[in-house]
Design a protein around this motif. Structure first.
Motif, PDB file in Angstrom:
ATOM      1  N   LEU A  49      52.659  13.560  -3.697  1.00  0.00           N
ATOM      2  CA  LEU A  49      52.269  12.748  -4.844  1.00  0.00           C
ATOM      3  C   LEU A  49      53.426  11.833  -5.229  1.00  0.00           C
ATOM      4  N   VAL A  50      53.121  10.549  -5.451  1.00  0.00           N
ATOM      5  CA  VAL A  50      54.125   9.613  -5.932  1.00  0.00           C
ATOM      6  C   VAL A  50      53.494   8.784  -7.051  1.00  0.00           C
ATOM      7  N   VAL A  51      54.081   8.835  -8.242  1.00  0.00           N
ATOM      8  CA  VAL A  51      53.617   8.054  -9.383  1.00  0.00           C
ATOM      9  C   VAL A  51      54.759   7.140  -9.806  1.00  0.00           C
ATOM     10  N   THR A  52      54.545   5.836  -9.723  1.00  0.00           N
ATOM     11  CA  THR A  52      55.566   4.867 -10.105  1.00  0.00           C
ATOM     12  C   THR A  52      54.913   3.538 -10.463  1.00  0.00           C
ATOM     13  N   ASP A  53      55.462   2.862 -11.441  1.00  0.00           N
ATOM     14  CA  ASP A  53      54.962   1.539 -11.785  1.00  0.00           C
ATOM     15  C   ASP A  53      55.411   0.481 -10.781  1.00  0.00           C
ATOM     16  N   ALA A  54      56.251   0.864  -9.829  1.00  0.00           N
ATOM     17  CA  ALA A  54      56.591  -0.049  -8.732  1.00  0.00           C
ATOM     18  C   ALA A  54      55.333  -0.355  -7.904  1.00  0.00           C
ATOM     19  N   PHE A  55      54.307   0.489  -8.007  1.00  0.00           N
ATOM     20  CA  PHE A  55      53.054   0.282  -7.281  1.00  0.00           C
ATOM     21  C   PHE A  55      52.097  -0.663  -7.997  1.00  0.00           C
ATOM     22  N   ASP A  56      52.449  -1.110  -9.190  1.00  0.00           N
ATOM     23  CA  ASP A  56      51.558  -1.964  -9.975  1.00  0.00           C
ATOM     24  C   ASP A  56      51.215  -3.228  -9.187  1.00  0.00           C
ATOM     25  N   GLY A  57      49.917  -3.505  -9.008  1.00  0.00           N
ATOM     26  CA  GLY A  57      49.452  -4.677  -8.277  1.00  0.00           C
ATOM     27  C   GLY A  57      49.516  -4.544  -6.766  1.00  0.00           C
ATOM     28  N   MET A  58      49.934  -3.390  -6.272  1.00  0.00           N
ATOM     29  CA  MET A  58      50.091  -3.154  -4.840  1.00  0.00           C
ATOM     30  C   MET A  58      48.859  -2.405  -4.312  1.00  0.00           C
ATOM     31  N   PRO A  59      48.229  -2.900  -3.242  1.00  0.00           N
ATOM     32  CA  PRO A  59      47.081  -2.166  -2.695  1.00  0.00           C
ATOM     33  C   PRO A  59      47.510  -0.820  -2.097  1.00  0.00           C
ATOM     34  N   PRO A  60      46.565   0.132  -1.996  1.00  0.00           N
ATOM     35  CA  PRO A  60      46.904   1.472  -1.497  1.00  0.00           C
ATOM     36  C   PRO A  60      47.621   1.484  -0.140  1.00  0.00           C
ATOM     37  N   LEU A  61      47.195   0.662   0.797  1.00  0.00           N
ATOM     38  CA  LEU A  61      47.830   0.659   2.113  1.00  0.00           C
ATOM     39  C   LEU A  61      49.306   0.279   2.021  1.00  0.00           C
ATOM     40  N   LYS A  62      49.618  -0.706   1.198  1.00  0.00           N
ATOM     41  CA  LYS A  62      51.027  -1.108   1.034  1.00  0.00           C
ATOM     42  C   LYS A  62      51.831   0.008   0.358  1.00  0.00           C
ATOM     43  N   ARG A  63      51.227   0.686  -0.621  1.00  0.00           N
ATOM     44  CA  ARG A  63      51.904   1.812  -1.274  1.00  0.00           C
ATOM     45  C   ARG A  63      52.278   2.867  -0.238  1.00  0.00           C
ATOM     46  N   HIS A  64      51.323   3.183   0.632  1.00  0.00           N
ATOM     47  CA  HIS A  64      51.565   4.198   1.659  1.00  0.00           C
ATOM     48  C   HIS A  64      52.657   3.739   2.617  1.00  0.00           C
ATOM     49  N   ARG A  65      52.662   2.462   2.945  1.00  0.00           N
ATOM     50  CA  ARG A  65      53.713   1.941   3.839  1.00  0.00           C
ATOM     51  C   ARG A  65      55.091   2.077   3.206  1.00  0.00           C
ATOM     52  N   VAL A  66      55.187   1.825   1.899  1.00  0.00           N
ATOM     53  CA  VAL A  66      56.468   1.959   1.192  1.00  0.00           C
ATOM     54  C   VAL A  66      56.944   3.415   1.268  1.00  0.00           C
ATOM     55  N   VAL A  67      56.045   4.358   0.968  1.00  0.00           N
ATOM     56  CA  VAL A  67      56.402   5.780   1.005  1.00  0.00           C
ATOM     57  C   VAL A  67      56.733   6.205   2.439  1.00  0.00           C
ATOM     58  N   ASN A  68      55.942   5.752   3.404  1.00  0.00           N
ATOM     59  CA  ASN A  68      56.204   6.094   4.810  1.00  0.00           C
ATOM     60  C   ASN A  68      57.576   5.613   5.246  1.00  0.00           C
ATOM     61  N   GLU A  69      57.983   4.434   4.788  1.00  0.00           N
ATOM     62  CA  GLU A  69      59.296   3.910   5.147  1.00  0.00           C
ATOM     63  C   GLU A  69      60.406   4.781   4.546  1.00  0.00           C
ATOM     64  N   VAL A  70      60.228   5.195   3.297  1.00  0.00           N
ATOM     65  CA  VAL A  70      61.222   6.056   2.637  1.00  0.00           C
ATOM     66  C   VAL A  70      61.333   7.394   3.371  1.00  0.00           C
ATOM     67  N   LEU A  71      60.197   7.926   3.813  1.00  0.00           N
ATOM     68  CA  LEU A  71      60.160   9.251   4.454  1.00  0.00           C
ATOM     69  C   LEU A  71      60.103   9.170   5.984  1.00  0.00           C
ATOM     70  N   LYS A  72      60.534   8.048   6.542  1.00  0.00           N
ATOM     71  CA  LYS A  72      60.435   7.817   7.991  1.00  0.00           C
ATOM     72  C   LYS A  72      61.023   8.969   8.813  1.00  0.00           C
ATOM     73  N   GLU A  73      62.199   9.404   8.460  1.00  0.00           N
ATOM     74  CA  GLU A  73      62.869  10.481   9.204  1.00  0.00           C
ATOM     75  C   GLU A  73      62.063  11.788   9.114  1.00  0.00           C
ATOM     76  N   GLU A  74      61.623  12.126   7.903  1.00  0.00           N
ATOM     77  CA  GLU A  74      60.878  13.381   7.702  1.00  0.00           C
ATOM     78  C   GLU A  74      59.512  13.335   8.394  1.00  0.00           C
ATOM     79  N   ILE A  75      58.838  12.193   8.325  1.00  0.00           N
ATOM     80  CA  ILE A  75      57.524  12.061   8.953  1.00  0.00           C
ATOM     81  C   ILE A  75      57.626  12.263  10.466  1.00  0.00           C
TER      82      ILE A  75
END
Length: 105
Positions: A49-75
């Motif tokens: 779960l990630v809740v942040t206003d940085a996602f405001d106006g961002m479509p779901p796919l882009k949100r997931h890409r941002v999180v995937n990039e942050v967790l690239k090593e773990e994924i």
């Protein structure tokens, strides 16, 4: 890096949460939670779960890409990940119920 890749047990909910909390891309992070769902015998699986206003106006796919990039090593070290991403407004409206339902699956 190869030794770390071979040992997927290094990925924990706390590691995922710490990585998200330390990310500049998620600087306005309101809440995060990672749940280890690794009980099927097929490898490590997490619900995140990630809740942040940085996602405001961002479509779901882009949100997931941002999180995937942050967790690239773990994924790269785990079998599967399920993401739930919300703004603070969405979290307050119906995100909490969606997250509870996701965790209960």
């Amino acid at each position: 890096a190869a030794a770390a890749d071979a040992d997927a047990s290094l990925v924990t909910p706390a590691r995922i949460e710490d990585k998200l909390k330390g990310s500049a891309a998620l600087a306005e992070l309101i809440t995060t939670e990672a749940v280890d769902e690794s009980n099927c015998g097929c490898g490590q699986k997490f619900k995140v779960l990630v809740v942040t206003d940085a996602f405001d106006g961002m479509p779901p796919l882009k949100r997931h890409r941002v999180v995937n990039e942050v967790l690239k090593e773990e994924i790269g070290m785990i079998h599967a990940i399920t993401l739930k991403t919300f703004t603070q407004k969405q979290w307050g409206a119906n995100g909490q119920a969606q997250w509870k339902a996701c965790k209960d699956e």
